[in-house]
Design a protein around this motif. Sequence first.
Motif, short mmCIF file in Angstrom:
data_model
loop_
_atom_site.label_atom_id
_atom_site.label_comp_id
_atom_site.label_asym_id
_atom_site.label_seq_id
_atom_site.Cartn_x
_atom_site.Cartn_y
_atom_site.Cartn_z
N PHE A 160 16.36 -0.78 7.85
CA PHE A 160 16.45 -0.43 6.56
C PHE A 160 17.77 0.18 6.30
O PHE A 160 18.11 0.09 5.01
CB PHE A 160 15.21 0.75 6.22
CG PHE A 160 15.34 1.98 5.95
CD1 PHE A 160 16.07 2.45 4.96
CD2 PHE A 160 15.13 2.94 6.95
CE1 PHE A 160 16.41 3.66 4.45
CE2 PHE A 160 15.52 4.40 6.49
CZ PHE A 160 16.13 4.75 5.25
N HIS A 161 18.51 0.80 7.05
CA HIS A 161 19.85 1.58 6.78
C HIS A 161 20.63 0.47 6.27
O HIS A 161 21.53 0.65 5.66
CB HIS A 161 20.21 2.12 8.18
CG HIS A 161 19.39 3.17 8.78
ND1 HIS A 161 19.88 3.97 9.85
CD2 HIS A 161 18.33 3.55 8.22
CE1 HIS A 161 18.93 5.03 9.91
NE2 HIS A 161 17.85 4.79 9.18
N GLN A 162 20.72 -0.86 7.02
CA GLN A 162 21.59 -1.67 6.80
C GLN A 162 21.10 -2.47 5.42
O GLN A 162 22.05 -2.72 4.52
CB GLN A 162 21.88 -2.68 7.73
CG GLN A 162 22.90 -3.61 7.48
CD GLN A 162 23.16 -5.06 8.40
OE1 GLN A 162 21.83 -5.55 8.87
NE2 GLN A 162 24.07 -5.64 8.39
N ARG A 163 19.81 -2.62 5.29
CA ARG A 163 19.47 -3.28 3.86
C ARG A 163 19.80 -2.24 2.69
O ARG A 163 20.19 -2.90 1.75
CB ARG A 163 18.15 -3.71 4.05
CG ARG A 163 17.61 -4.77 4.98
CD ARG A 163 16.14 -4.97 5.24
NE ARG A 163 15.55 -5.53 4.03
CZ ARG A 163 14.98 -6.77 4.09
NH1 ARG A 163 14.63 -7.32 5.04
NH2 ARG A 163 14.30 -7.10 2.79
N GLN A 164 19.53 -1.02 2.69
CA GLN A 164 19.73 -0.36 1.63
C GLN A 164 21.09 -0.18 1.48
O GLN A 164 21.48 -0.20 0.08
CB GLN A 164 19.26 1.28 2.03
CG GLN A 164 20.01 2.06 2.95
CD GLN A 164 21.13 2.88 2.57
OE1 GLN A 164 21.15 3.22 1.26
NE2 GLN A 164 22.09 3.04 3.36
N GLY A 165 22.01 -0.41 2.15
CA GLY A 165 23.50 -0.35 2.09
C GLY A 165 23.85 -1.84 1.33
O GLY A 165 24.56 -1.57 0.34
N TYR A 166 23.51 -2.62 1.85
CA TYR A 166 23.60 -4.25 1.29
C TYR A 166 23.13 -4.03 -0.25
O TYR A 166 23.64 -4.77 -1.09
CB TYR A 166 23.21 -5.26 1.93
CG TYR A 166 23.35 -6.64 1.81
CD1 TYR A 166 24.77 -7.10 1.48
CD2 TYR A 166 22.62 -7.68 1.66
CE1 TYR A 166 25.12 -8.32 1.05
CE2 TYR A 166 22.66 -8.94 1.36
CZ TYR A 166 23.96 -9.27 0.95
OH TYR A 166 24.39 -10.51 0.91
N GLU A 167 21.90 -3.39 -0.43
CA GLU A 167 21.47 -3.40 -2.07
C GLU A 167 22.00 -2.72 -2.79
O GLU A 167 22.56 -3.23 -4.01
CB GLU A 167 20.12 -2.74 -1.67
CG GLU A 167 19.20 -2.80 -2.95
CD GLU A 167 18.04 -2.03 -3.00
OE1 GLU A 167 16.66 -2.32 -2.89
OE2 GLU A 167 18.44 -0.74 -3.25
N ILE A 168 22.66 -1.55 -2.14
CA ILE A 168 23.83 -0.96 -3.02
C ILE A 168 25.04 -1.64 -3.48
O ILE A 168 25.47 -1.92 -4.82
CB ILE A 168 24.31 0.40 -2.38
CG1 ILE A 168 23.18 1.55 -2.27
CG2 ILE A 168 25.49 0.87 -3.15
CD1 ILE A 168 23.52 2.75 -1.28
N MET A 169 25.55 -2.49 -2.38
CA MET A 169 26.66 -3.46 -2.76
C MET A 169 26.34 -4.60 -3.73
O MET A 169 27.14 -4.84 -4.53
CB MET A 169 27.38 -3.88 -1.34
CG MET A 169 27.88 -2.88 -0.38
SD MET A 169 29.39 -1.95 -1.09
CE MET A 169 30.56 -3.19 -0.39
N ALA A 170 25.07 -5.14 -3.48
CA ALA A 170 24.72 -6.08 -4.12
C ALA A 170 24.68 -5.57 -5.79
O ALA A 170 25.00 -6.22 -6.71
CB ALA A 170 23.43 -6.81 -3.72
N THR A 171 24.28 -4.63 -5.72
CA THR A 171 23.79 -3.87 -6.98
C THR A 171 25.07 -3.63 -7.92
O THR A 171 25.35 -4.26 -9.03
CB THR A 171 22.98 -2.60 -7.28
OG1 THR A 171 22.03 -2.89 -6.44
CG2 THR A 171 22.72 -2.23 -8.57
N MET A 172 26.15 -3.25 -7.40
CA MET A 172 27.47 -2.79 -7.86
C MET A 172 28.12 -4.18 -8.07
O MET A 172 28.83 -4.19 -9.20
CB MET A 172 28.09 -1.75 -7.02
CG MET A 172 27.69 -0.35 -7.02
SD MET A 172 28.59 0.66 -5.98
CE MET A 172 29.71 1.04 -7.12
N ALA A 173 28.07 -5.15 -7.21
CA ALA A 173 28.81 -6.25 -7.29
C ALA A 173 28.27 -7.09 -8.51
O ALA A 173 29.13 -7.89 -9.22
CB ALA A 173 28.69 -6.97 -6.13
#
Lengths: 313, 96
Positions: A160-173
């Motif tokens: 979940f840690h990695q997925r939440q980080g990737y989600e933040i990046m995807a949202t900002m991107a």
Amino acid sequence: MEDVERLEAFQAKIDREEKIEPKDWMPAEYRKHLIRQISQHAHSEVIGMQPEGNWITRAPSLRAKVVLLAKIQDEAGHGLYLYCAAETLGISREELLEQLHSGKAKYSSIFNYPTLNWADMGAVGWLVDGAAIVNQVSLQRTSFGPYSRGMVRICKEESFHQRQGYEIMATMAKGTPEQKRMAQEALDRIWWPALGMFGPHDKDSPNTGNAMKWKIKRETNDELRQKFIDKTVQQAEVIGLTVPDPDMKWNEDKGQYDHGEIDWEEFMNVVRGKGPCNAQRLEHHKKAHDEGRWVRDAATAYAKKQQSKKQVA
Amino acid sequence: MSVDNQWPLWEVFIQSKTGLPYKHSGSVHAPDGEMALQNARDTYTRRMEGTSIWVVPTDAIVASSPDDSGSFFDPSDDKAYRHPTFYVMPEGAKHI
């Protein structure tokens, strides 16, 4: 003579893929290597709470805030699983903390970099936790029972840690051009230090030989780093970001990416304590530790009082 | 100032569902049983891994020694008759 026989029996057990448990005989070097590696791992989990703690009060939404809090609480838990695995080898929690504070024990250099803005929370979760997962998945098969069991638990919780980080990046991107720029810059900042998390090249890694023979480590630094790169480059492409390595190229023959060289001089500097936040991270840990002392003392005094009351009654 | 004190060590056993056996999960530090339970809950059951927890002071556990495990478990080595497959059943007998 007895030791030679014991050593052979020990190696045979490891070669049969049987786990070593705390009360089993083990070579002093095996014990020493494990204490060093597990304590460094534990300290990394605990110090790793600081760069993220920096953003709790400034999380952009309530959802982001509860997620970040849960992640940081997990890191504390992971530190505790690992301290408890190290303690089974005969070192006390007091000694472990003392070695952290004196600088004798290290933690992962990645946490000596600052987290400058919210995009760094995305990049840290995606890349730093992502790199940690690659390493920890491999360590689930480590030969020391308590370490292996700790890794199994941690891996279950960490994705979940990695997925939440990737989600933040995807949202900002896919946000405003400004947000996309922030995401790309965070990737640029954290990419190389994340690759450094796997440690020096195999040929420059003094501890690799025994660690592989004793199956403390199951894959080498370079093998793990390559695995991480091969997974992550595609993830960057999906969200329209670019890994900051002009030499990154898919190698059809090898079925993996070729990549550029890490700046090892910077890496060694940070390991030696000259990174941007080394002093601050340790200072903060010591301060929190010292300021918590009265709580530990008070709880001990209370427990003693309850105990003596019980004895009287 | 007193010596730094990290509290005694406790071993944690968790029952994941009622009806199942308690399983060792790890250890925690705590000054007393009540706090050991709370620390065990926060450390080992953040995702509903348990319905019940035991905590036991680590130094109260008596463990067998791996060095003697051969001779220690020896008494059960030669007792194949404790297993159902030891017995010869008549041809054709069912449900036994």
